[in-house]
Write an enzyme that holds these catalytic residues in place. Structure first.
Site, short mmCIF file in Angstrom:
data_model
loop_
_atom_site.label_atom_id
_atom_site.label_comp_id
_atom_site.label_asym_id
_atom_site.label_seq_id
_atom_site.Cartn_x
_atom_site.Cartn_y
_atom_site.Cartn_z
N PHE A 237 62.14 53.28 -0.16
CA PHE A 237 61.56 52.26 0.71
C PHE A 237 60.14 51.87 0.32
O PHE A 237 59.68 50.77 0.63
CB PHE A 237 61.60 52.74 2.17
CG PHE A 237 60.49 53.66 2.58
CD1 PHE A 237 59.38 53.18 3.27
CD2 PHE A 237 60.55 55.02 2.31
CE1 PHE A 237 58.36 54.03 3.67
CE2 PHE A 237 59.54 55.88 2.71
CZ PHE A 237 58.44 55.38 3.39
N LYS A 238 59.46 52.74 -0.40
CA LYS A 238 58.08 52.45 -0.78
C LYS A 238 57.98 51.20 -1.67
O LYS A 238 56.93 50.57 -1.74
CB LYS A 238 57.47 53.63 -1.52
CG LYS A 238 57.60 54.99 -0.82
CD LYS A 238 56.78 55.08 0.42
CE LYS A 238 56.97 56.41 1.13
NZ LYS A 238 56.32 57.54 0.51
N ASP A 239 59.10 50.84 -2.34
CA ASP A 239 59.08 49.67 -3.21
C ASP A 239 58.74 48.39 -2.45
O ASP A 239 58.10 47.49 -2.99
CB ASP A 239 60.45 49.48 -3.88
CG ASP A 239 60.74 50.52 -4.93
OD1 ASP A 239 59.80 50.95 -5.62
OD2 ASP A 239 61.91 50.92 -5.06
#
Length: 504
Positions: free
Chosen positions: A119-121
């Site tokens: 999800f950090k992308d």
């Protein structure tokens, strides 16, 4: 949202650009704006908008001194061809294989379709673009050194976002031996002429605390400044990391509207696996911008400091640290909780500064009873031990035919254990990483043979479930390792300084 200031003081107001460029406030606080919630989005119009259109609108509200054209350009660059799903963050129904669906249906918000399968992308493809447009906040020729501690996923996503970014370099620290083998390979094999990666002898909290000390080291800042380098962060302490995450809450709601599951104004409950509190804080920001949020559920692993805080009003990091199969949540010092305390205390900087001083000096703090009641009016939660994580992975596969990673499994367990909020028309579980980032844990939970090699394990998992490993993870098997450095906690400042010299 005009200006930003520290959670601990209003003495220095800065622009959104300056907040993004700096990362952390000079007094160690986090940047916030007192205008959060002064403007609301019209939820009746959400269904008509694509992810990119929502991103321009939401981010424009939260970062007002970027022009709409600048935001649109950042969105196009960040999400143009870097994600393998048209919706960027698609919503998938959890439909039972047998039996009737529950009255309040559940959905998974898949946040792992970016280049590093986490999800950090979503935020870290955006942050370098926002950072690149802050040159007017710095001196001519000034170079930004991004310094980041990671519990697993932030590091690779930040490296992927900032690799070879003009005017930037990046140094990432991760706890040696406390991330998955796939996560470690993603970082140690990172390409780029401006990147450095170093293992740390300690846990994530040790690394994160050391990085905060680096930012407050004025002598180091002066030495770096003399060479034309300034420090900034890609952790969720940077408001430029937090703001892009707000978008996918609106995008999830828009998809539910388009599918006919809800109508405009219906409340939705979100369950968020979280350690550093950034991902779920973005849900709170979405709520303040007008999204009908029934409740935000905090899902923790065995390091359940957030759960205990919600139940008791006392935040106490003086407890055993557990290394689990959900390493990105193995955190005892939850940095973004500070922003939540600020907002829900009505902007009481003095209170927040006192609480943070108590945490630093004694390892704990207790909030006033009125404040914890306000917090409980928005947040609830639970936690899962390692056996419950395995059981959740297995149950989700058997009941729904859907494969989840250990972090998502913590959320699945909490969602299953708690009754829906009375006004919730749907429930959304945020899935924070591809199960193929943790193939051994997932295969073991499903009762499969677990080969010693992670990539052979990916093949086993794919064959048993009919799913497929993301290409960027499968290709790691043949990538050469570039970084093998390991440092003690007290050596991280020197490591950053040496990296800055190499990149100058």
């Amino acid at each position: 949202m005009g200006t930003y200031h520290s959670t601990r003081s209003r003495q220095q107001a800065v622009s959104a650009r300056a907040a993004v460029r700096t990362g952390l406030a000079p007094d160690g606080g986090l940047f916030v704006s007192d205008e959060l919630g002064s403007t609301k989005l019209d939820v009746a119009t959400l269904a008509e908008k694509s992810y990119r259109e929502l991103a321009v609108e939401v981010m424009g509200l939260l970062l007002p001194d970027y022009t709409s054209d600048e935001i649109a350009a950042c969105v196009d660059e960040a999400y143009g061809d870097t994600f393998d799903a048209d919706e960027i963050t698609p919503v998938v129904p959890l439909a039972p294989r047998t039996g009737e669906a529950p009255d309040t249906p559940s959905y998974v918000l898949e946040l792992f379709h970016g280049p590093t399968s986490a999800f950090k992308d979503v935020a870290l493809q955006m942050l370098p673009r926002l950072m690149a447009r802050t040159a007017d906040e710095g001196a001519a020729g000034e170079r930004i050194m991004i310094v980041t501690a990671t519990s697993g996923d932030t590091g690779k996503a930040a490296l992927a976002g900032f690799a070879d970014a003009p005017g930037c370099a990046i140094t990432v620290f991760y706890p040696e031996g406390k991330v998955s083998r796939v996560q470690e390979l993603q970082m140690s094999a990172q390409e780029g002429s401006n990147v450095a990666v170093c293992g740390v002898r300690g846990n994530f909290d040790d690394a994160q605390s050391a990085v905060k000390l680096i930012f407050s080291d004025r002598a180091l800042a002066e030495r770096l400044g003399a060479r034309g380098t300034v420090l900034s962060s890609a952790n969720s302490i940077n408001v430029g990391r937090l703001v892009p995450q707000v978008v996918y809450y609106f995008a999830a709601y828009a998809q539910l509207l388009r599918s006919g599951v809800i109508t405009a104004g219906d409340a939705v409950e979100f369950c968020v696996p979280t350690g550093n509190f950034g991902d779920i804080l973005a849900g709170y920001y979405a709520r303040e911008l007008g999204l009908p949020v029934a409740r935000l559920l905090v899902a923790s692993d065995k390091n359940n400091v957030l759960f205990d805080f919600l139940k008791t009003g006392t935040y106490d990091r003086r407890r055993p640290f557990y290394t689990t199969t959900s390493p990105s949540m193995d955190i005892l010092i939850s940095s973004n909780l500070e922003r939540m305390l600020y907002h829900l205390s009505g902007g009481d900087c003095e209170l927040v500064a006192g609480l943070m001083a108590s945490l630093a000096e004694t390892g704990s703090y207790t909030v006033p009873s009125a404040l914890i009641e306000r917090i409980r009016g928005v947040f609830d939660g639970g936690w899962a031990d390692e056996d419950e994580v395995s059981a959740a992975i297995r149950d989700c596969w058997e009941r729904y035919g859907y494969v989840i990673d250990p972090h998502t499994a913590c959320g699945y367990h909490v969602l299953d254990a708690l009754e829906p909020a009375p006004d919730a028309r749907a429930r959304v579980l945020l899935s924070t990483a591809s199960p193929y980032k943790f193939p051994r844990a997932v295969a073991s939970a499903l009762g499969l043979e677990v080969p010693d090699d992670d990539f052979a394990c990916m093949d086993t998992l794919a064959e048993a479930t009919g799913t497929q490993a993301p290409r960027q993870l499968a290709e790691l098997a043949s990538k050469p390792v570039r970084f093998t450095d390991v440092a003690e906690i007290d050596e991280l400042g020197a490591y950053v300084e040496q990296a800055a010299e190499r990149f100058a």
